[in-house]
Design a protein around this motif. Sequence first.
Motif, PDB file in Angstrom:
ATOM      1  N   PRO A  32       0.882  -1.204   0.005  1.00 26.49           N
ATOM      2  CA  PRO A  32       0.158  -0.178  -0.066  1.00 26.49           C
ATOM      3  C   PRO A  32       0.941   1.119   0.049  1.00 26.49           C
ATOM      4  CG  PRO A  32       0.137  -0.988   1.949  1.00 26.49           C
ATOM      5  CD  PRO A  32       0.927  -1.780   1.156  1.00 26.49           C
ATOM      6  N   VAL A  33       1.248   1.752  -1.245  1.00 21.73           N
ATOM      7  CA  VAL A  33       2.279   2.674  -1.418  1.00 21.73           C
ATOM      8  C   VAL A  33       1.750   4.168  -0.740  1.00 21.73           C
ATOM      9  CG1 VAL A  33       3.828   4.105  -2.756  1.00 21.73           C
ATOM     10  CG2 VAL A  33       3.551   1.557  -3.214  1.00 21.73           C
ATOM     11  N   ASP A  34       0.711   4.532  -1.038  1.00 22.64           N
ATOM     12  CA  ASP A  34       0.184   5.755  -0.579  1.00 22.64           C
ATOM     13  C   ASP A  34      -0.123   5.804   0.893  1.00 22.64           C
ATOM     14  OD1 ASP A  34      -0.107   6.662  -3.321  1.00 22.64           O
ATOM     15  OD2 ASP A  34      -2.101   6.002  -3.530  1.00 22.64           O
ATOM     16  N   ASP A  35      -0.571   4.561   1.545  1.00 16.75           N
ATOM     17  CA  ASP A  35      -0.899   4.739   3.023  1.00 16.75           C
ATOM     18  C   ASP A  35       0.769   4.622   3.660  1.00 16.75           C
ATOM     19  OD1 ASP A  35      -3.529   4.844   2.678  1.00 16.75           O
ATOM     20  OD2 ASP A  35      -3.768   2.669   3.196  1.00 16.75           O
ATOM     21  N   ALA A  36       1.348   4.027   3.147  1.00 17.66           N
ATOM     22  CA  ALA A  36       2.696   3.979   3.630  1.00 17.66           C
ATOM     23  C   ALA A  36       3.482   5.229   3.870  1.00 17.66           C
ATOM     24  CB  ALA A  36       3.604   2.783   3.049  1.00 17.66           C
ATOM     25  N   VAL A  37       3.459   5.987   2.489  1.00 18.31           N
ATOM     26  CA  VAL A  37       4.046   7.342   2.478  1.00 18.31           C
ATOM     27  C   VAL A  37       3.084   8.174   3.369  1.00 18.31           C
ATOM     28  CG1 VAL A  37       4.201   9.271   0.980  1.00 18.31           C
ATOM     29  CG2 VAL A  37       4.921   6.830   0.042  1.00 18.31           C
ATOM     30  N   LEU A  38       2.096   8.327   3.431  1.00 20.29           N
ATOM     31  CA  LEU A  38       1.220   9.072   4.425  1.00 20.29           C
ATOM     32  C   LEU A  38       1.874   8.724   6.065  1.00 20.29           C
ATOM     33  CD1 LEU A  38      -1.221  10.908   5.419  1.00 20.29           C
ATOM     34  CD2 LEU A  38      -2.249   8.745   5.729  1.00 20.29           C
ATOM     35  N   PRO A  84       3.690  10.121  22.327  1.00 19.51           N
ATOM     36  CA  PRO A  84       2.758  10.179  20.937  1.00 19.51           C
ATOM     37  C   PRO A  84       1.375   9.833  21.390  1.00 19.51           C
ATOM     38  CG  PRO A  84       4.763   9.345  20.412  1.00 19.51           C
ATOM     39  CD  PRO A  84       5.003   9.446  21.915  1.00 19.51           C
ATOM     40  N   HIS A  85       0.341  10.403  21.258  1.00 18.36           N
ATOM     41  CA  HIS A  85      -1.048  10.193  21.496  1.00 18.36           C
ATOM     42  C   HIS A  85      -1.906  10.589  20.403  1.00 18.36           C
ATOM     43  CE1 HIS A  85      -0.438  13.888  23.725  1.00 18.36           C
ATOM     44  NE2 HIS A  85      -1.965  14.117  23.394  1.00 18.36           N
ATOM     45  N   LEU A  86      -3.057   9.968  20.633  1.00 16.21           N
ATOM     46  CA  LEU A  86      -4.143  10.624  19.506  1.00 16.21           C
ATOM     47  C   LEU A  86      -4.782  11.691  20.109  1.00 16.21           C
ATOM     48  CD1 LEU A  86      -6.384   7.454  18.559  1.00 16.21           C
ATOM     49  CD2 LEU A  86      -4.944   8.862  17.100  1.00 16.21           C
ATOM     50  N   CYS A  87      -4.650  12.976  19.484  1.00 17.12           N
ATOM     51  CA  CYS A  87      -5.482  14.234  19.721  1.00 17.12           C
ATOM     52  C   CYS A  87      -6.645  14.222  19.435  1.00 17.12           C
ATOM     53  CB  CYS A  87      -4.719  15.238  19.343  1.00 17.12           C
ATOM     54  SG  CYS A  87      -2.947  15.604  20.042  1.00 17.12           S
ATOM     55  N   LEU A  99      -1.695  11.353  13.892  1.00 15.24           N
ATOM     56  CA  LEU A  99      -1.993  10.179  14.184  1.00 15.24           C
ATOM     57  C   LEU A  99      -3.224   9.505  14.187  1.00 15.24           C
ATOM     58  CD1 LEU A  99       0.175   9.909  17.824  1.00 15.24           C
ATOM     59  CD2 LEU A  99       0.906   8.911  15.471  1.00 15.24           C
ATOM     60  N   GLN A 100      -4.051  10.600  13.982  1.00 20.89           N
ATOM     61  CA  GLN A 100      -5.772  10.302  13.614  1.00 20.89           C
ATOM     62  C   GLN A 100      -5.721   9.482  12.203  1.00 20.89           C
ATOM     63  OE1 GLN A 100      -8.111  13.644  14.254  1.00 20.89           O
ATOM     64  NE2 GLN A 100      -8.509  13.187  16.502  1.00 20.89           N
ATOM     65  N   MET A 101      -5.190  10.184  11.316  1.00 22.77           N
ATOM     66  CA  MET A 101      -5.078   9.465  10.044  1.00 22.77           C
ATOM     67  C   MET A 101      -4.266   8.119   9.943  1.00 22.77           C
ATOM     68  SD  MET A 101      -4.254  12.869   7.425  1.00 22.77           S
ATOM     69  CE  MET A 101      -2.786  13.140   8.124  1.00 22.77           C
ATOM     70  N   ILE A 102      -3.230   8.165  10.768  1.00 20.55           N
ATOM     71  CA  ILE A 102      -2.342   6.684  10.767  1.00 20.55           C
ATOM     72  C   ILE A 102      -3.507   5.872  11.284  1.00 20.55           C
ATOM     73  CG2 ILE A 102      -0.589   5.591  11.774  1.00 20.55           C
ATOM     74  CD1 ILE A 102       1.014   8.324  11.483  1.00 20.55           C
TER      75      ILE A 102
END
Length: 129
Positions: A32-38, A84-87, A99-102
């Motif tokens: 998954p190139v796009d997700d991995a790059v993100l 690191p934590h979800l905001c 981190l929400q996007m991840i």
Amino acid sequence: MRSKWCRAFPGLPEEVAHARHFIAALLQEQGPVDDAVLVVSELATNAVRHTLSGSVGGWFLVVIGLGDDLVRIEVVDQGGDRVPHLCDATGQEEGGRGLQMIAACAKDWGVKTWPEGRSVWADLAREGV
């Protein structure tokens, strides 16, 4: 993991783009190139902005592992004051959503603490490979 690669980068903002190219080149037609790059973009940016990795002489390490059904992206940094934590980023804030996007695109993600730093990782599905 079937195979694993890693590369160290200087802790400079412009090195985030090099980390993205590193991941994209390794995953070409393998995941998954796009997700991995993100993922690597967000994690490397956080390492440079929010940890000692962004200090003079700092560095961060990008690790990619390929399994039969997963790709693990991991960024090792030199640690800092905050974990690191979800905001709960809502409204007009400029940041706080990485981190929400991840979490939205990963099967799982987490943080490992090391004596001299930490790593943040995300597992992505290798669908259709």
